[in-house]
Motif scaffolding. Structure first.
Motif, PDB file in Angstrom:
ATOM      1  N   LEU A 101       0.810  -1.220   0.000  1.00 29.19           N
ATOM      2  CA  LEU A 101       0.000   0.000   0.000  1.00 29.19           C
ATOM      3  C   LEU A 101       0.844   1.271   0.000  1.00 29.19           C
ATOM      4  O   LEU A 101       0.314   2.358  -0.264  1.00 29.19           O
ATOM      5  N   ALA A 102       2.141   1.164   0.283  1.00 22.82           N
ATOM      6  CA  ALA A 102       3.002   2.342   0.354  1.00 22.82           C
ATOM      7  C   ALA A 102       2.922   3.147  -0.934  1.00 22.82           C
ATOM      8  O   ALA A 102       3.024   2.611  -2.038  1.00 22.82           O
ATOM      9  N   GLY A 103       2.722   4.457  -0.777  1.00 20.87           N
ATOM     10  CA  GLY A 103       2.692   5.353  -1.927  1.00 20.87           C
ATOM     11  C   GLY A 103       1.388   5.393  -2.690  1.00 20.87           C
ATOM     12  O   GLY A 103       1.264   6.145  -3.657  1.00 20.87           O
ATOM     13  N   THR A 104       0.398   4.614  -2.270  1.00 17.69           N
ATOM     14  CA  THR A 104      -0.861   4.544  -3.015  1.00 17.69           C
ATOM     15  C   THR A 104      -1.913   5.515  -2.501  1.00 17.69           C
ATOM     16  O   THR A 104      -2.887   5.803  -3.209  1.00 17.69           O
ATOM     17  N   GLY A 105      -1.775   5.986  -1.266  1.00 18.27           N
ATOM     18  CA  GLY A 105      -2.798   6.831  -0.674  1.00 18.27           C
ATOM     19  C   GLY A 105      -4.021   6.063  -0.216  1.00 18.27           C
ATOM     20  O   GLY A 105      -5.006   6.654   0.235  1.00 18.27           O
ATOM     21  N   LYS A 106      -3.978   4.728  -0.326  1.00 15.24           N
ATOM     22  CA  LYS A 106      -5.114   3.902   0.086  1.00 15.24           C
ATOM     23  C   LYS A 106      -5.209   3.848   1.612  1.00 15.24           C
ATOM     24  O   LYS A 106      -4.230   4.067   2.318  1.00 15.24           O
TER      25      LYS A 106
END
Length: 296
Positions: A101-106
């Motif tokens: 999930l890193a960097g996805t903004g999820k």
């Protein structure tokens, strides 16, 4: 959003999943057995088979979702006395989610017991809890492009869905011993929330909470344990008594470690942030409705 929920056949998820579906979200629920899969399907969610040890499967499910609501915990290990092992498994799972999930903004939502929201008195308890490492990790993930959110859940989550929480345990002990007991003067407090109010908080947090938020789901800041014992005694028609300290372990068994906890929790900041207002019955009123005492 497409939401992946772990612990999907559990008590809290049984309300969270319908709440999310009712708001138009899609839900995929993790199930480790056929019975769990059937329960998740009955709630209206899509089923993904697996467990907390299937890290590759968890990563794939998280990557395929817009948000993850992590409600699962190794309760079997905890019940066997291995709280440290259960917490270590949880930390490993959250790290796996963080990798994809890193960097996805999820969004990644987890269960916490942080001392934000004006609950500074929880600081010492937080630091001593093996799960605090996971809480710190959530803070780090907020700085890695993940909308990480911790939800502090009260000791008592009550409703007709509750089959294994603090209240059923106290009621079972009272039935077995013939006494509805408390320790000391019974003025120590447990914060509480109705399952349906908690589900609404999860939905609001999923939709609105900012990265790094530490939320508190207490509908009631603290209900005295003696008041709870008195309500149980009235329903069962048995005496309500102080249990001396030297008999606590004998009377309450392993639950003796919890019965004297004083854990009041405030939630004013959470309510203001999310516009969350609990509307369901309070703890004692829920006990008085009688559903906790049916079928025996």
């Amino acid at each position: 959003m497409r939401v992946f929920v772990t612990g999907a056949s559990g008590h809290i998820a049984s309300a969270v999943i319908p709440e999310l579906l009712g708001a138009g979200h899609e839900v995929v629920g993790l199930a480790r057995s056929e019975n769990s899969a059937a329960a998740v399907k009955a709630l209206g969610a899509e089923v993904r088979r697996g467990d907390l040890n299937d890290l590759d499967g968890l990563r794939a499910a998280a990557a395929d979702a817009d948000a993850v609501v992590h409600l699962a915990f190794d309760h079997a290990a905890m019940a066997a006395g291995d709280m440290a092992g259960a917490a270590a498994t949880d930390l490993t799972v959250v790290r796996a989610f963080g990798e994809v999930l890193a960097g996805t903004g999820k969004a990644l939502m987890g269960i916490g017991m942080g001392h934000g929201d004006g609950n500074e008195h929880l600081g010492a308890q937080y630091g001593a809890n093996p799960r605090s490492a996971t809480g710190r990790l959530f803070g780090e993930l907020a700085e890695q492009g993940i909308r990480s959110v911790l939800v502090g859940i009260p000791p008592v989550v009550h409703s007709t869905r509750d089959r294994a929480g603090f209240l059923p345990m106290l009621i079972g002990i009272a039935r077995t011993t013939g006494v509805s007991g408390y320790v000391g003067d019974g003025t120590n407090r447990w914060s509480a929330v109705h399952t349906l109010d908690l589900a609404r908080l999860y939905r609001l947090a999923l939709e609105k909470a900012p990265a790094g938020a530490e939320l508190h789901a207490a509908a009631e800041e603290g209900v005295a344990v003696r008041e709870i014992a008195e309500a149980i005694g009235r329903r069962l028609g048995i005496p309500v008594e102080n249990v001396p300290e030297d008999r606590r372990a004998e009377h309450f068994g392993f639950f003796g470690a919890f019965v004297s906890l004083d854990v009041p929790v405030r939630s004013e900041r959470t309510r203001e942030l999310l516009g969350w207002e609990p509307v369901e019955a309070g703890l004692v009123a829920d006990l008085e409705e009688g559903h906790y005492f049916e079928g025996e």
